[in-house]
Design a protein around this motif. Sequence first.
Motif, PDB file in Angstrom:
ATOM      1  N   PRO B 160      22.543  37.533 -21.133  1.00  0.00           N
ATOM      2  CA  PRO B 160      22.482  38.168 -22.869  1.00  0.00           C
ATOM      3  C   PRO B 160      21.195  37.813 -23.252  1.00  0.00           C
ATOM      4  CG  PRO B 160      24.144  36.027 -22.075  1.00  0.00           C
ATOM      5  CD  PRO B 160      23.292  36.624 -20.659  1.00  0.00           C
ATOM      6  N   ASP B 161      21.066  36.942 -22.607  1.00  0.00           N
ATOM      7  CA  ASP B 161      19.520  36.756 -23.445  1.00  0.00           C
ATOM      8  C   ASP B 161      18.273  38.155 -22.978  1.00  0.00           C
ATOM      9  OD1 ASP B 161      19.645  34.695 -24.501  1.00  0.00           O
ATOM     10  OD2 ASP B 161      18.894  33.234 -22.683  1.00  0.00           O
ATOM     11  N   LEU B 162      18.426  38.688 -22.278  1.00  0.00           N
ATOM     12  CA  LEU B 162      17.669  39.900 -21.638  1.00  0.00           C
ATOM     13  C   LEU B 162      18.242  41.234 -22.584  1.00  0.00           C
ATOM     14  CD1 LEU B 162      17.177  39.435 -17.768  1.00  0.00           C
ATOM     15  CD2 LEU B 162      15.377  39.193 -19.438  1.00  0.00           C
ATOM     16  N   LEU B 163      19.966  41.142 -22.749  1.00  0.00           N
ATOM     17  CA  LEU B 163      19.743  41.959 -23.177  1.00  0.00           C
ATOM     18  C   LEU B 163      19.571  41.968 -24.446  1.00  0.00           C
ATOM     19  CD1 LEU B 163      22.828  43.566 -22.319  1.00  0.00           C
ATOM     20  CD2 LEU B 163      20.903  44.137 -21.787  1.00  0.00           C
ATOM     21  N   LEU B 164      18.868  40.590 -24.837  1.00  0.00           N
ATOM     22  CA  LEU B 164      18.806  40.436 -26.261  1.00  0.00           C
ATOM     23  C   LEU B 164      17.260  41.179 -26.952  1.00  0.00           C
ATOM     24  CD1 LEU B 164      20.102  39.237 -29.010  1.00  0.00           C
ATOM     25  CD2 LEU B 164      18.954  37.172 -28.534  1.00  0.00           C
ATOM     26  N   GLN B 165      16.849  40.926 -25.645  1.00  0.00           N
ATOM     27  CA  GLN B 165      15.171  41.792 -25.686  1.00  0.00           C
ATOM     28  C   GLN B 165      15.398  42.999 -25.220  1.00  0.00           C
ATOM     29  OE1 GLN B 165      12.801  40.192 -25.629  1.00  0.00           O
ATOM     30  NE2 GLN B 165      12.949  37.957 -26.271  1.00  0.00           N
ATOM     31  N   ALA B 166      15.341  43.648 -24.206  1.00  0.00           N
ATOM     32  CA  ALA B 166      15.621  44.651 -23.936  1.00  0.00           C
ATOM     33  C   ALA B 166      16.558  45.623 -24.466  1.00  0.00           C
ATOM     34  CB  ALA B 166      16.338  45.029 -22.542  1.00  0.00           C
ATOM     35  N   CYS B 167      17.759  45.492 -25.386  1.00  0.00           N
ATOM     36  CA  CYS B 167      18.509  46.481 -25.563  1.00  0.00           C
ATOM     37  C   CYS B 167      19.068  45.643 -26.742  1.00  0.00           C
ATOM     38  CB  CYS B 167      19.539  46.996 -24.402  1.00  0.00           C
ATOM     39  SG  CYS B 167      20.867  48.192 -25.000  1.00  0.00           S
TER      40      CYS B 167
END
Lengths: 879, 490
Positions: B160-167
């Motif tokens: 969840p946190d990563l997709l908040l960054q990447a997408c």
Amino acid sequence: MGLLSREAWAQRLGAFRASPSAYMAAPEGEDLGRDLLSDLRSEKLSEQTKVSMLALSLEYPAQLWPDAPAAEAAATSLLDTLALLPPRPSALRRPLLLAATTALVTGGVLGPTSGASLRLLPLLLGLASGGDLGRRFGPSSDQRPLQATACECLRELESCKPGLLGGCLGLLRGLLGQEGPVAPVQPLSLLLALALRNTLVIQARARASLQGLLTVRAPPPGGGPWNWTLAQEGEAHLQPQAPSWPAAEEECGLSALEPSPEEARELRAAVAQLLDTSYLLTPVAQAQLLWLLGWALRGLRGQPPVLFKPQLVRLLGTAQLALLHAVLALKAAFGEALFTAQDEALLLRRLTLAAQHPALPLPAHLFYLHCLLSFPENCPLGPAGEEAAPLLLEPQLCRGLLPNLLHDPMALLARLHLLCLLCAEDEQKEEKGQAQSPCHYLQELLAGLQQRAALTGGPRALATLCFQASYLVALCLAGHHTVLAPLTHGLAQLYRARPALAPHFVDLLDRVAPELGEPLRVVLRQEVVSRPGGGEALRWHLQMLAKVADRDAQSATLGFLQAAAAHCTDWGLQQALLRVCRALLRAGVGGGLADLLQALARQLEDPDGRDHARLYYVLLSHLSGPKLGVALGPSLAAPALTSSLVAENQGFATALMVQEAPAPIRLSVGRQRAEGPVPVLQLQVEVLEPVYSLELRFRVEGQLYAPLGAVHVPCLCPGRPARPLLLPLQPRRPAPAQLDIRALYTKSTGLTCYTHLPPLPVKFADLFLPFPKLPEGARLGFFEELWDSCLPKGTESRLCCPLGPQGLEALVSRHLEPFVVVARPPTSYHIAIRLPPDSKLLLRLEAAQADGVPVVLRADDWAVLPHVGDYLRGLSAAV
Amino acid sequence: MAQRAVWLISHEPGTPLGGTVRFSRRYPTVEKRAKVFNGTSYVPIPEDGPFLKSLLFELRLLDEDRDFTESRDSCSRINKTSVYGLKVGGEELWPVVAFLKNGIVYACVPLVEQTLSPRPALISISAVSQGFELLFGIQDFLYSSQRIDTELNTKLSQLPDLLLQACPFGTLLDANLQNSLDSISFASVTHPQKQPAWKAGTYKGKPQVSISITEKVKSMQYDKQDIADTWQVVGTVTCKCDLEGIMPNVTISLSLPTNGSPLQDILVHPCVTSLDSAILTSSSLDAMDDSAFSGPYKFPFTPPLESFNLCYYTSQVPVPPILGFYQMKEEEVQLKITVNLKLHESVKNNFEFCEAHIPFYNRGPITHVEYKVSFGQLEVFREKSLLIWIIGQKFPKSMEISLSGTVTFGAKSHEKQPFDHICIGGTAYLKLHFRILDYTLTGCYADQHSVQVFASGKPKISTHRKLISSDYYIWNSKAPAPVTYGSLLL
């Protein structure tokens, strides 16, 4: 609800995610949106918890704040929360910006009247430009990610409201070109490219110029109000838009934009600036940039696409799906202007290579293969939108792309499609070496698939694959006997080996064209009927036979069924057996079937089955062929039911009952004949569709006439002139009447229909009959005799019949010719009319005077006078 | 170019639902656009439960394929790409990009910026390739290191946190999620210069460059007159460049010895800045001739922080490293097998390991084996119906070894013994597994001296090579075997 603990929130969010609709429908759903906003400011909750709360609001804003006021309030609250954050690094700033943006967009409130919008936009633009605002807003370590996030938020807002940033193009260009400590390149580039594309589209649609938008660098934030003009024009255009694909060429319409030389130069500079730094972008972002710029420049005058050229070689070398796809988009957008024939060939080769490169994953292979068959050629030959092998893709290049049995099903089907296309081409050329020809290879492959599908106990997916392949081959190579003949043979063998695949065969027969379907039907029938009726596979054989049985090879089929009947011990098998009988009935199989049905009506164990066999027998012996076909045909109301009974009942109901239907028949009364002993009405009949066994029934109100006989017509076709129908009338009184008409007929589908036609009038004149012709000398005497005989029982009347321009002669010859007894044209006519059943009407017409023709009339029945009056008045009107 | 939603679903055969949604993310702003763009053909994104059910059905991952089901098994439902239409609530959700890898179904729904009826061609939808990149990116992130279940769970919890960054809004910013993870930790660094988006920060420390070339060789050998044996080498060059500075430039040259086999079908990493046209056009699609470009193959690039695959290539070496035949014949109740393997003299005779696996499909367990090997030893796995011939580190001086014997099988019981839909009747194969270190079949190597680095400090350069077998089949020459089109072109 009061303040919740971390655990309580985790639980609440989890419950919501499990099923948002169920959660929101329950009472606890009501306060979720409000609680979330208020607890974001709680000091007791950790940042991590708050981030997960915000994450929820990013995904489900419409559920949390379902209407526009709620969304506006939520965005305002989120912005307040953001403003209240202490000036230290915080993980909340980014998600708060994202959440406020999301709430505004999904709530549909983004606009000049929304307070939250007017706060958010300058804030985002200020952050994106990295000015003082950003520094005031948070600690320096947060600057850079916030700058990027602000760009992302602006990009999302621009995506949802095209034109929003039209006034900021110059500013964005300036930021991107900045030297020294710089803004992040990627978010700015993408934002600029999107805003540029949208502005071009909006201005082209409005037939406006770029108005120096590319160069104005005055930033609106802080002081001036936001410029909404372009966005308001753009709003009307957030509608289905075609991407830069050739099929959509006409809709692009950028050619309407005519930038001035200076504007064109600025535009070129902006695009070049974006492309030059594009290598700093991640591959997926580079791809987005290329799509956007391709969109932006396609069809725009004075913008040669050569700007893209320096990027192409670099891009063609990569294996990155998004990049190669973007190159294909450029290819589609610019065609020959950007790709020479050699470039096209190279691109095609790279694509062919990528579609089979062992280092790439299967989904990428399949996508590349799709791209290959939809390749945007410079000079396409075939119809647009259909998958085809591009012209430059020589068979030699495809060698590695052909299917084999070791491939995954999807890869096999995709490659099989290519192989079929090659076979189709190959057949057009000359036959080459047999063993190497693609067709020969295709046959081997199909044989392998059939062999695998034949494995008893093998997974259904293998069987499905074999049938999918057969379907695909039949579809692509419909006319190729050399392929279809062995395929048919192979499928028959497959059935022999594994009758349990009958449902697949039925499905295949339902879907393939007759080129494969007909021969396959024949061999499958042979396959089934040549077996002893019994054994485990019986139910499959019966299912198969119900599909393939027809008039051919009746005796073998009936023989098989007779043998099978003994083994049909349970309800299911009996039903299957009866379904075959039904199919045979429909196909019009006669004699032998009657015997079988009679035997079944006695022999079957299940009473329901016996009844059914008997019913079929009755139908067979009582209904004509076409009718039977319809009675047993598939019912529209109940298409697929396991029990034949229900479906049948529906079919019978429609077929055996008479349907009330709107009439395809038109009747009209033709010219009267005025001869013979009784008046005969001539009816003209026209039909709109073929009608068989037409029966017309007539009735006259009030028993004025004797009952009328029905008229029968065997067959009527539209457009074919029909002979008039003769309807003899037997009046009981000489009076006009209305004929009430009903029609019963059979349609070409076999349905019997019943309809009520519009009534037809029988006019008074339709009843007129002449007296027998006498020799010339006796006529006057005869008339005088009649004239005298009318009185005193009858009646005499004088009236004046108004006369049209043609004069008396014309009037008589047109309407009364058959009844003239004595004529002294043009001054005097004596007319005698027989009115069945036994009345007469006599007229003396004299030379016309100014106000009309003086008529003296006598009738032996005073009741006809009103009709005569109407008739004579009608005559004058008609002339 | 955006995604409307993305899911990760673990496939759990045998459970009532057949799987669990491990991660899902929806993008409501994109959904808002979809509604406008798709117009009357718009189909909303379903909730996780119905989506899971419909997707697993469509991918044939539910256990209920016993009966013919038209909506799944009909011959006209042909899928030729990993893009599906899912029946959800009476409507069809399309396009759904989805594939199964390592027990996880990766799925997303790309935004189509036009009406969906008639369906536009996939090639015209920009979000489709972006969707693939997102899913590949997630897959790489989950399996970038050794797969352990607990680690997988940790990584899933980071998503969840990563997709908040990447997408953040459904438009993918970076498919390399590891890079996004790094960018969170590098966030405080200030940047005096233009920083590539694919490089989260800068390296500080001893400069070093590591280059490893891994070649996989695959082969299909038939020992038949009318079918040609095939073999192919697939190479991967992996680099890790620890260099200071924001944009250090590196050029790596791959060289071949004089008798080396030319590299073909070269695909490079997007960080490669330019490519010689000879590299771009050298392709296995063309007939081989002596004029083929044989290097050196120069790759100038600006490296990302993490280890990356600089390039992939294929090559057609003149002979397979190990040539063999396998003869298997059914004699009454037993199988008679003969295997012969010969190592080519040009190949380095020093294996990390070398084994021949001889499986017997669609039969019962092995009850009895009698055999003779000229070299190495044979292990029998009775229940798995498998023989493994362990050849070891070296072939004998003669370079040729053989195995012969008879195998007897017990009664077949469906659950335990392996089923295979290729190996029917006499159709059978043996598969070679081997690895040779510090060796490539093409001869390809990266010369330390040819590596040019334009960055501060002289880096330590290390190079590694290895050859491994992959899909190295030798088919029973006494029965039919599956062939590729290439094998028929003698």
